[in-house]
Enzyme design. Sequence first.
Site, PDB file in Angstrom:
ATOM      1  N   THR A  29      -4.891  87.208  13.870  1.00  8.64           N
ATOM      2  CA  THR A  29      -5.142  87.058  15.453  1.00  8.64           C
ATOM      3  C   THR A  29      -3.835  86.298  16.010  1.00  8.64           C
ATOM      4  OG1 THR A  29      -5.970  84.816  15.039  1.00  8.64           O
ATOM      5  CG2 THR A  29      -7.505  86.634  15.084  1.00  8.64           C
ATOM      6  N   CYS A  37     -12.558  74.079  14.282  1.00  4.81           N
ATOM      7  CA  CYS A  37     -12.838  75.188  15.193  1.00  4.81           C
ATOM      8  C   CYS A  37     -14.252  75.904  14.898  1.00  4.81           C
ATOM      9  CB  CYS A  37     -11.758  76.329  15.201  1.00  4.81           C
ATOM     10  SG  CYS A  37     -11.599  77.392  16.722  1.00  4.81           S
ATOM     11  N   ARG A  62      -0.205  81.046  18.517  1.00  2.17           N
ATOM     12  CA  ARG A  62      -0.278  80.488  19.795  1.00  2.17           C
ATOM     13  C   ARG A  62      -1.534  79.625  19.466  1.00  2.17           C
ATOM     14  NH1 ARG A  62      -0.765  85.753  20.322  1.00  2.17           N
ATOM     15  NH2 ARG A  62      -3.294  85.893  20.836  1.00  2.17           N
ATOM     16  N   CYS A  64      -5.198  77.992  19.722  1.00  2.00           N
ATOM     17  CA  CYS A  64      -6.680  78.621  20.271  1.00  2.00           C
ATOM     18  C   CYS A  64      -7.020  77.936  21.355  1.00  2.00           C
ATOM     19  CB  CYS A  64      -7.631  78.217  18.925  1.00  2.00           C
ATOM     20  SG  CYS A  64      -9.348  78.572  19.176  1.00  2.00           S
ATOM     21  N   CYS A  67     -10.759  75.763  20.409  1.00  2.00           N
ATOM     22  CA  CYS A  67     -10.791  74.433  19.834  1.00  2.00           C
ATOM     23  C   CYS A  67      -9.483  73.693  20.346  1.00  2.00           C
ATOM     24  CB  CYS A  67     -10.481  74.421  18.271  1.00  2.00           C
ATOM     25  SG  CYS A  67      -9.151  75.196  17.881  1.00  2.00           S
ATOM     26  N   TRP A 412       1.671  33.014  11.771  1.00  2.00           N
ATOM     27  CA  TRP A 412       0.502  33.326  12.363  1.00  2.00           C
ATOM     28  C   TRP A 412       0.807  34.371  13.546  1.00  2.00           C
ATOM     29  CZ3 TRP A 412      -1.687  33.408  17.206  1.00  2.00           C
ATOM     30  CH2 TRP A 412      -3.160  34.019  17.362  1.00  2.00           C
ATOM     31  N   TYR A 416       0.207  38.363  13.979  1.00  4.48           N
ATOM     32  CA  TYR A 416      -0.719  38.819  14.894  1.00  4.48           C
ATOM     33  C   TYR A 416       0.028  39.884  15.997  1.00  4.48           C
ATOM     34  CZ  TYR A 416      -4.190  38.661  18.488  1.00  4.48           C
ATOM     35  OH  TYR A 416      -5.325  39.066  19.426  1.00  4.48           O
ATOM     36  N   ASP A 432      -4.717  32.112   9.604  1.00  2.00           N
ATOM     37  CA  ASP A 432      -6.038  31.825  10.853  1.00  2.00           C
ATOM     38  C   ASP A 432      -7.289  30.959  10.226  1.00  2.00           C
ATOM     39  OD1 ASP A 432      -6.647  33.121  13.394  1.00  2.00           O
ATOM     40  OD2 ASP A 432      -8.460  33.365  12.124  1.00  2.00           O
TER      41      ASP A 432
END
Length: 473
Positions: A29, A37, A62, A64, A67, A412, A416, A432
């Site tokens: 295709t 899909c 190309r 789809c 989907c 710490w 973070y 912590d």
Amino acid sequence: MLTDEQCYRAILSRDRRFDGIFFVGVSSTGIYCRTICTVKTPRRENCMFYPSAAAAEQAGYRPCLRCRPELAPGQAKIDAVSRLAAAAASYIEDGALTEQSVSELANSLGISDRHLRRVLQQEFGVSPIQLAQTQRLLLAKRLLADSNLSIADIAFASGFSSVRRLNALFQKRYRLNPTAFRKATNQPQDILCCELAYRPPLDWQGLLSFLQGRASRGVEAIEGDRYQRTVRIDQHQGWIRVSSIPNQDKLQVELSASLVAVILPVLTRVKALFDLAADPVLIAHHLRDLTVSCPGLRVPGAFDGFEVAARAILGQQVSVKAATTLMGRLIETFGTPIQTPISGLTHLTPTPAQIAQLLPQDLTALGILLSRATSIIAIAQAIVNRDLRLDAYSEIDTTIARLKTLPGIGEWTAQYIAMRVLAYPDAFPYADLGLRQALNVEKPAQVLQIAEAWRPWRAYAAMYLWKSLEQVG
């Protein structure tokens, strides 16, 4: 690293765990699809497998129309062969090559352009320019389908230098004219609406709960199941609203039309904020029993790196509520007022440049301790002077080390910031108090020892441990 046979089995089962990990090109295709899909599964001999949408398009396929590969969740960066490739891809996705050359992008990453090309070719199967072109085309395709912006607005928002360039590349890749492709939409002119996919499960309410407790007053607001915030990127200002789409593995992002020129970096930041590139099945497999009570927990990222860094400094050794109050005062005093149609969104976050020129006394007048005022100004000055870069996929070790040289920033805070701003999945603020309470140990060294088994997902382990304290409470 999947074999072709494993890839084919994944599309036979339409396994969502592989959505966005690879794409399948169908030779009969000339179209490429996502693993999920719903079209009839092609014969094995007609399938070729590609690590990225850009590689599939470079091979002549190309996208789809059913989907829609442009809606696939982003690749999980921790799975990349090279973190450097992931960083480069993220900057390209953020539109870096719209205003920079490949050499300038490579230089900002601290490597040669030849090495950058080699790394991207190895990881994604395409050159930097090919990757950027595919990003631009897929964004243009999304805007054509999901907005009523003019073709000219779409061209420039997608990073094309002209409508002519968009038309030429769209026709070459997709064998369609953009005008012929687009469809009618009911979206109002002053709002853009996009969708961002993720790999399930996603604990959306958990994300909102975490962000709500730390929301910056005037900048962020959580209303029901929607996250809302003001946005400033370069000279562009506006607002966004993010919500979960029921019964679909997608978030809906509404943006004010004033942000159309920066839609790429806005969507990139939304993906980072909600950790949409994570692979929760892989993480759960590694963390095992830790994840059972709350599947799909994510590590909230940062829409604005400096904003989260300042909030982290204000949160040192105080309650979440107290830090949020101080952040609100900072924004109200030094942020830029903005008008929005959303109640509670009144200000833009102060920029590093705005804070860098202040004196510590300007912040202590708001009730901020002198040591933390000094830290916030120092980090702002480091960003302005380009001694520090706070964004996802900055070099981890260098950035953490640089953070710890700034006054008032210890292990710490640095961990973070690495966890939320740098999107580092193995960041772990082991000192912590909450982590020690969750693990029922007294010393940070004991926390580190226990956490060794959770590498490289210790940031997610920290989120699950903090969540366990809420459940106990």
